[in-house]
Design an enzyme around this catalytic site. Structure first.
Site, short mmCIF file in Angstrom:
data_model
loop_
_atom_site.label_atom_id
_atom_site.label_comp_id
_atom_site.label_asym_id
_atom_site.label_seq_id
_atom_site.Cartn_x
_atom_site.Cartn_y
_atom_site.Cartn_z
N CYS A 170 0.80 -1.23 0.00
CA CYS A 170 0.00 0.00 0.00
C CYS A 170 0.83 1.28 0.00
O CYS A 170 0.26 2.37 -0.08
CB CYS A 170 -0.97 0.00 1.18
SG CYS A 170 -2.16 -1.35 1.10
N HIS A 310 -2.39 8.45 6.12
CA HIS A 310 -2.78 7.18 5.52
C HIS A 310 -4.25 6.94 5.81
O HIS A 310 -5.01 6.54 4.93
CB HIS A 310 -1.90 6.05 6.07
CG HIS A 310 -2.17 4.72 5.44
ND1 HIS A 310 -1.90 4.46 4.12
CD2 HIS A 310 -2.72 3.59 5.95
CE1 HIS A 310 -2.24 3.21 3.84
NE2 HIS A 310 -2.76 2.66 4.92
N GLU A 321 -0.62 5.90 13.45
CA GLU A 321 -0.08 7.09 12.80
C GLU A 321 -0.34 8.36 13.61
O GLU A 321 0.44 9.31 13.52
CB GLU A 321 -0.56 7.22 11.37
CG GLU A 321 -2.00 7.48 11.12
CD GLU A 321 -2.25 7.72 9.62
OE1 GLU A 321 -1.38 8.29 8.94
OE2 GLU A 321 -3.33 7.33 9.15
N LYS A 342 -9.15 8.93 1.95
CA LYS A 342 -9.73 7.60 1.81
C LYS A 342 -11.17 7.57 2.30
O LYS A 342 -11.94 6.68 1.94
CB LYS A 342 -8.89 6.57 2.56
CG LYS A 342 -7.51 6.30 1.98
CD LYS A 342 -6.80 5.20 2.75
CE LYS A 342 -5.40 4.93 2.20
NZ LYS A 342 -4.44 6.01 2.52
N HIS A 347 -9.70 3.03 -0.51
CA HIS A 347 -8.28 2.68 -0.47
C HIS A 347 -7.92 1.86 -1.71
O HIS A 347 -8.25 0.68 -1.81
CB HIS A 347 -8.02 1.86 0.80
CG HIS A 347 -6.58 1.58 1.07
ND1 HIS A 347 -5.55 1.91 0.20
CD2 HIS A 347 -5.96 1.00 2.15
CE1 HIS A 347 -4.40 1.54 0.72
NE2 HIS A 347 -4.62 0.98 1.89
N PHE A 406 0.85 -3.20 4.46
CA PHE A 406 1.04 -4.55 4.99
C PHE A 406 2.46 -5.01 4.69
O PHE A 406 3.00 -4.77 3.61
CB PHE A 406 0.04 -5.51 4.36
CG PHE A 406 -1.38 -5.32 4.84
CD1 PHE A 406 -1.66 -4.61 5.99
CD2 PHE A 406 -2.43 -5.86 4.13
CE1 PHE A 406 -2.97 -4.44 6.43
CE2 PHE A 406 -3.74 -5.70 4.56
CZ PHE A 406 -4.01 -4.99 5.72
#
Length: 423
Positions: A170, A310, A321, A342, A347, A406
């Site tokens: 990602c 993110h 985060e 997002k 996403h 990930f």
């Protein structure tokens, strides 16, 4: 050896809610959402049945029948975004040394859609264990090899310099722009077409995220299912999309009178070496990536005007985060607007990092911070300014964009208004 400054001079976006940079910017600054029930296949049997889909007609956007037959959906997105960013930049490709034009493209899952469709054909919808190659399309190998996407972009632009495919989950779309920036900074190229693309809305990809319960099951509320930083968040909404940027050496751009959106002043990537999907709540690795990216551009943390998070809307990511921002920016984190787009477009895996960089460049250009949609209920663990619901007019000279993927990938990029075009 001194490093050359790198600037963004062209933007092309293919995203849920509209094809083209203008439609994208209008959507994310209005606070509207483009997530909806999946229509690309029958998703009734799946845990998560919604996505950020794109109403995309290849012919309407200039792709020939042969190009459509040859390219996976994600490759089509990349080529359309490339054509837009080149037109936006005003570059005359015929006047450039093609060996000094490079491509850096990111994708997390490659030609998932094309491969899955072809598997159904070759296996007779799963009835045959041994695949019948007589029914294979000539482009099957290109679907297997993700680098075919980067080749398509290079052919569209006549780029004969380094052509690279970046696949780091990602963070692919952020890392690909970082790598493209480095090609110019070190002197290997003068112009780089950099960005990311993914079209993962397929039964296989949806099933993968269902298994690990990473996506939201809020199927009765698809338009508001993506809820970054909200107390009721329960996973991300899968999406598709692409963004491509024209990166140029600063002197090269100024010499031709190019419009400059932003300078990429810093980039860094780190790994947590911890877990495939898990994140430590302290955010140390992301904070380190932010620190290095700021240091690279000699940017003090107090200069950051906006953070594009993110913001995946998973329980652990938003905590992780938020801690990273506090660790990297100190007390200034509490004064800095943070938002997640997002919440509006979902996403899109390897594409979203590039789309978010485009959003940062446009935030600098227009002096507007996009909001976090669907943020109604505060989570007591999350206490920063997440710009809920409505866009905010604010001068943005320095924007920070971060990505988390990930496998433990953590990346950060700093964009700033160049001194020569400071308002």
């Amino acid at each position: 050896m001194s490093r050359r400054s790198v600037v963004v001079t062209g933007i092309g976006v293919v995203a849920p809610g509209g094809v083209g940079t203008k439609d994208f910017w209008d959507l994310i600054t209005s606070g509207r959402t483009a997530t909806r029930p999946i229509t690309l296949f029958d998703a009734a049997a799946y845990r998560s049945q919604m996505a950020g889909e794109i109403d995309f007609d290849p012919a309407e956007h200039g792709l020939s029948h042969r190009e459509v037959a040859r390219m996976d959906r994600a490759a089509q997105f990349a080529v359309v975004a490339t054509r837009e960013c080149l037109a936006d930049s005003g570059l005359e490709l015929s006047g450039l040394d093609p060996a000094r034009v490079a491509v850096s493209l990111g994708s997390a899952v490659g030609a998932t859609t094309g491969l899955e469709n072809e598997y159904r054909v070759l296996s007779d919808t799963g009835r045959k264990w041994v695949l019948d190659h007589d029914y294979a399309v000539p482009e099957l190998y290109a679907h297997l090899v993700p680098s075919s996407f980067a080749a398509e972009v290079a052919w569209a632009a006549g780029a004969e310099g380094p052509v690279t495919m970046v696949s780091s989950g990602c963070t692919s779309g952020l890392d690909s722009v970082g790598y493209g920036r480095d090609l110019i900074a070190e002197g290997t190229a003068d112009v780089v077409l950099a960005g990311g693309t993914d079209a993962p809305i397929s039964p296989l990809a949806v099933a993968c995220f269902d298994v690990i319960k990473a996506t939201s099951p809020r199927n009765d509320e698809p338009a508001t299912a993506s809820r970054p930083f909200d107390r009721t968040r329960n996973g991300f909404v899968l999406a598709e999309g692409a963004a491509m940027l024209v990166l140029e050496e600063y002197g090269h751009a100024r010499a031709r009178g190019a419009h400059i959106y932003a300078e990429i002043s810093g980039y860094a990537s780190r790994s947590n070496a911890y877990h495939m999907t898990g994140l430590k709540p302290d955010g140390i690795e992301m904070a380190e990536a932010i620190r290095v990216a700021l240091d690279e551009g000699r940017t003090d943390p107090t200069q950051v005007d906006y953070v594009n998070a993110h913001g995946s809307a998973t329980k652990q990511n938003d905590i992780h985060e938020t801690a990273a921002f506090k660790r990297a920016l100190g007390a200034h984190a509490y004064r800095t607007p943070v938002s997640s787009i997002k919440s509006m477009i979902g996403h899109s895996l390897g594409a979203i990092g590039s789309i978010e960089i485009a959003a940062c460049a446009l935030a600098i250009e227009h002096g507007v911070v996009p909001p976090t949609a669907n943020l109604h209920e505060r989570d007591e663990q999350l206490d920063l300014d997440y710009v809920p619901l409505h866009a905010r007019e604010q001068l943005v000279d320095v924007a920070l964009s971060v990505g988390s993927g990930f496998g433990g990938f953590q990346s950060a990029m700093v964009l700033r208004r160049p001194e020569g075009v400071r308002s």
